[in-house]
Design a protein around this motif. Structure first.
Motif, PDB file in Angstrom:
ATOM      1  N   LEU A  11       0.850  -1.195   0.000  1.00 49.73           N
ATOM      2  CA  LEU A  11       0.000   0.000   0.000  1.00 49.73           C
ATOM      3  C   LEU A  11       0.879   1.236   0.000  1.00 49.73           C
ATOM      4  CD1 LEU A  11      -2.841  -0.749   2.565  1.00 49.73           C
ATOM      5  CD2 LEU A  11      -3.036  -0.579   0.093  1.00 49.73           C
ATOM      6  N   ILE A  12       0.657   2.102  -0.961  1.00 49.09           N
ATOM      7  CA  ILE A  12       1.354   3.378  -1.027  1.00 49.09           C
ATOM      8  C   ILE A  12       0.283   4.454  -1.056  1.00 49.09           C
ATOM      9  CG2 ILE A  12       2.899   4.854  -2.360  1.00 49.09           C
ATOM     10  CD1 ILE A  12       4.171   2.323  -3.495  1.00 49.09           C
ATOM     11  N   ALA A  13       0.271   5.284  -0.037  1.00 49.65           N
ATOM     12  CA  ALA A  13      -0.738   6.345   0.096  1.00 49.65           C
ATOM     13  C   ALA A  13      -2.152   5.775  -0.026  1.00 49.65           C
ATOM     14  CB  ALA A  13      -0.502   7.439  -0.938  1.00 49.65           C
ATOM     15  N   VAL A  54       8.564   1.507   1.659  1.00 51.57           N
ATOM     16  CA  VAL A  54       8.355   1.550   0.210  1.00 51.57           C
ATOM     17  C   VAL A  54       7.781   2.899  -0.195  1.00 51.57           C
ATOM     18  CG1 VAL A  54       7.017   0.564  -1.723  1.00 51.57           C
ATOM     19  CG2 VAL A  54       8.159  -0.947  -0.088  1.00 51.57           C
ATOM     20  N   ALA A  55       6.854   3.420   0.590  1.00 53.10           N
ATOM     21  CA  ALA A  55       6.264   4.729   0.290  1.00 53.10           C
ATOM     22  C   ALA A  55       7.327   5.832   0.342  1.00 53.10           C
ATOM     23  CB  ALA A  55       5.124   5.034   1.261  1.00 53.10           C
TER      24      ALA A  55
END
Length: 81
Positions: free
Chosen positions: A17-19, A50-51
């Motif tokens: 999950l990114i943002a 990762v984000a």
């Protein structure tokens, strides 16, 4: 420190999950392990790391794709940078 042998393996796809948005990333298991270790060392979830890397890659003139950025970031970390 215990020395580990390298096992050559094809990439494994995982969702992160990114943002708040799911994104699939394909990395070889050795890179997933390195990413998990880096996140643990930073006391944060893999998704958060990762984000951060995703955000940093977008600041360069010609950003690489996310998978490439992750590999480069991990290699740079391994080199002490």
């Amino acid at each position: 420190m215990e020395e580990e042998s390298v096992t050559y393996s094809p990439p494994v796809k995982r969702s992160v999950l990114i943002a708040g948005h799911p994104t699939s990333i394909s990395l070889e298991p050795i890179f997933w392990k390195a990413l998990e270790i880096a996140a643990r060392d930073a006391h944060q979830p893999v998704n958060a790391l990762v984000a951060e890397i995703d955000e940093a890659r977008m600041t360069v003139r010609e950003p690489p794709n996310l998978t490439s950025a992750l590999r480069q970031w991990l290699f740079g970390r391994a080199l002490g940078g």
